[in-house]
Design an enzyme around this catalytic site. Structure first.
Site, short mmCIF file in Angstrom:
data_model
loop_
_atom_site.label_atom_id
_atom_site.label_comp_id
_atom_site.label_asym_id
_atom_site.label_seq_id
_atom_site.Cartn_x
_atom_site.Cartn_y
_atom_site.Cartn_z
N GLY A 165 0.86 -1.18 0.00
CA GLY A 165 0.00 0.00 0.00
C GLY A 165 0.89 1.22 0.00
N GLY B 179 -27.06 19.07 13.69
CA GLY B 179 -27.58 18.30 14.84
C GLY B 179 -28.07 16.94 14.37
N GLU C 32 -4.47 7.29 -3.09
CA GLU C 32 -3.43 8.04 -3.84
C GLU C 32 -2.38 8.62 -2.88
OE1 GLU C 32 -4.57 10.04 -7.38
OE2 GLU C 32 -6.44 8.93 -7.52
N GLU D 71 0.01 10.49 5.76
CA GLU D 71 1.36 10.27 6.29
C GLU D 71 2.37 10.25 5.13
OE1 GLU D 71 -1.41 8.59 7.11
OE2 GLU D 71 -1.62 9.37 9.15
#
Lengths: 392, 243
Positions: free
Chosen positions: A140, A348, A372, A376
């Site tokens: 990943g 609410g 994409e 991080e």
């Protein structure tokens, strides 16, 4: 220096063409996408008819050169359109984004003339659309850790492996697939291939049940001894990782625009609701607690917009845009999640139910911090660029 | 077939209108201008007619250079060229004279206009143009068929519909329901930049209408809830005086 870039773009005025592109996308979103957006989300139903109409107007191949059947527009036009489409329907916008940024762009940038002629006219016209296949069960954020392999045998590569989280996985016809052609070379041993649906050994896995962007189809893909002709390799052997990273740089501008659109959509609904909803004898928009929220939301959206438009502008100037794209995506995706959350709070209890749209927008927003390149990863990209600029 | 379409650059109906300091015009600050919504039906009908019969669509618009984004939109939708009539008037008859003068030179087979503008809601342009050009006209048309010689139109009338037939050349005012206006295609937005907009200075015409004063409608009165049918009847009788 960044300041030089800023000074040269300080007019902030869109051209008449840009305004008309934005208006067209907005009218399309309000007229065509809005009426069924809740049902498509609930039923996780792909927007086939809506994508067909988007394609007819030229939105599926916006930046592709007219020579290959595209609209030949700049990145800013694409960003304006993405923002407007995502403002109403983030799931449809990602179908458009993947085809434009992650499929048409690398084929036009790295493809041979024959590949461009073979694939771009149909992709740009929206007759078919594509998918970008980089992620794997164990690759990943660590994208260079590709387990999919492509072994050369004469005029073919034999492709084996599994890809995960592929947007348009089920509905695409053309797939850009990354695979190791030489494991010893690490990321320099990755190559890119154009694979067509229906080739023997290529199967589509189950459709994921997702938190958001539910109308778009996300699947795994399986390749078992798929014979890919050598002429379908995109770029040189070993160039795949570079193609993937440069493609994602542009893709991130599109996702920043998608996030911006979600934020804008949630904000507009919150603002309208705050002016209508009465509590303590007056519209809640008169209450400072709500006003502070609205002020913060609008300010952050404007900042996200400026970062996103600037990234598009830098790309359109032909300058390096890796850092600007990552900054725009990092910030706009955060703003999308935060704005959607606050929009629910302003509504609410109504915000917590389906018919007021903002709960969907929150679910849709979250993915922009993940796909994409996670937030991080964006920070890593930005930091590396900063250090590189300093010669670090 | 040569087709003319008249378009207007008007404030967006979503814009909050404020009256200007002169009390006779709107304050343009912050107002977004758009193609008059009823003119979208006229433009669509003009383009669809050309697609069926061939020929050319010429758009006519009265106004200054600020109207050009609206004209470009119509060119992007598919009009071939445009004529901008440099002028500003709130008198429908003056506008009709300017338009008729420009249209006559082009000698079209048919002229499409919107039912009315959302700025002045005069709804008189088709009749005025028809009179000035000496051509038949049909207003508030919801269905139209052409055979090259005549136009068969349908329009809504109180409690039913009216079907009529007029000879070309003619003027048609277009109502919602006639068609679904198209959005411009992205490549056509770029091509529209290259399409010509001729600027024309109209003949001096004395205005017969002058706006004396503009007023905003009174604010809506709040809704009252009543608890029983008897109470409702009493209020309608005693307070509203309607029964």
């Amino acid at each position: 220096m960044p300041s030089e870039v800023v000074y040269q773009m300080m007019h902030f005025e869109l051209s008449e063409e840009h305004k008309l592109i934005r208006q067209t996308a907005r009218e399309f979103a309000d007229q065509v996408l809005l009426p069924g957006v809740i049902e498509r989300d609930e039923e996780a139903r792909f927007p086939f008819e809506e994508v067909r109409q988007l394609a007819e107007l030229g939105f599926m191949g916006m930046m592709v050169s007219p020579e290959y059947g595209g609209a030949g527009l700049d990145t800013l036009s694409y960003v304006l359109a993405m923002e407007e489409i995502a403002r109403v329907d983030a799931a449809t916008s990602v179908v458009m984004s993947v085809n434009n940024s992650l499929v048409c762009w690398p084929i036009e940038t790295y493809g041979t003339e024959e590949q461009k002629r073979r694939y771009l006219p149909r992709l740009a016209s929206g007759e078919i659309w594509g998918a970008f296949c980089l992620s794997e069960p164990e690759a990943g954020s660590d994208a260079s850790n590709q387990h999919t392999t492509a072994v050369r045998e004469g005029d073919y590569y034999i492709l084996n492996g599994t890809k995960n989280w592929i947007t348009n996985g089920e509905t695409a016809s053309v797939y850009i697939v990354f695979a190791q052609t030489n494991r010893e070379l690490g990321h320099r041993g990755i190559s890119a291939f154009i694979v067509e649906k229906g080739w023997p050994g290529f199967t589509i896995g189950k459709k994921e049940k997702k938190l958001g962007i539910r109308a778009s189809d996300t699947t795994s893909l399986h390749f078992e001894d798929v014979r890919v002709p050598v002429e379908n390799r995109l770029g040189a052997e070993g160039m795949g990782f570079k193609i993937a990273m440069s493609t994602l740089d542009g893709g991130r501008i599109g996702i920043a625009a998608q996030a911006l659109g979600i934020a804008q959509g949630a904000f507009e609904r919150a603002l309208a609701y705050a002016r209508e909803r009465k509590a303590f004898g007056q519209p809640i928009a008169n209450l400072q607690a709500i006003q502070f929220k609205l002020a913060d939301m609008a300010t952050e959206i404007e900042a996200a917009r400026l970062l996103t438009y600037k990234a598009a502008w830098v790309k359109d100037q032909g300058r390096p845009y890796t850092k600007e794209a990552a900054m725009a995506k990092l910030y706009a995706s955060r703003v999308a999640v935060k704005t959607a959350l606050e929009a629910i709070q302003i509504h609410g209890g109504y915000g917590y139910v389906q018919e007021y749209h903002v709960e969907r927008m929150l679910r849709d927003a979250k993915i922009t911090e993940i796909y994409e390149g996670t937030s991080e990863i964006q920070r890593l990209v930005i930091a590396r660029q900063l250090l590189r600029e300093l010669g670090g | 077939m040569k087709i003319a379409v008249c378009i207007a650059h008007v404030p967006d109906t979503a814009t909050r209108v404020r009256i200007g300091s002169d009390g006779r015009s709107i304050d343009p600050t912050g107002v977004t201008y758009v193609l008059n919504p009823y003119d979208e039906f006229a433009v669509e009908e003009a383009i669809a007619t050309r697609e069926k019969w061939g020929g050319e669509v010429v758009a006519f618009c009265i106004g200054g250079p600020d109207t050009e984004p609206t004209i470009r939109k119509v060119l992007a939708m598919g009009a071939d060229r445009a004529v901008r009539i440099e002028g500003d008037t709130e008198d429908t008859l003056v506008a009709a004279r300017w338009l008729a003068e420009a249209i006559r030179e082009e000698a079209p087979d048919i002229v499409f206009v919107g039912k009315e503008t959302v700025s002045f809601n005069g709804a008189a342009m088709a009749a005025a143009l028809g009179e000035l050009l000496g051509w038949p006209n049909a207003s508030i048309v919801v269905r139209l068929e052409l055979d090259g010689q005549k136009a068969i139109y349908e329009r809504e009338v109180e409690g039913g519909k009216e079907v009529g037939q007029i000879m070309l050349p003619c003027v048609i005012s277009c109502q919602r329901g006639l068609n679904n206006p198209r959005l411009p295609k992205l490549p056509d937005i770029m091509k529209a930049k290259q399409k010509p907009i001729a600027v024309r200075r109209p003949a001096a015409v004395e205005a017969g209408v002058e706006t004396v004063r503009l007023e905003l409608p009174p604010p809506k009165k709040g809704c009252r809830f009543v608890n029983s049918a008897e109470e409702l009847v009493r209020l309608l009788h005693e307070e509203a005086g309607v029964i």
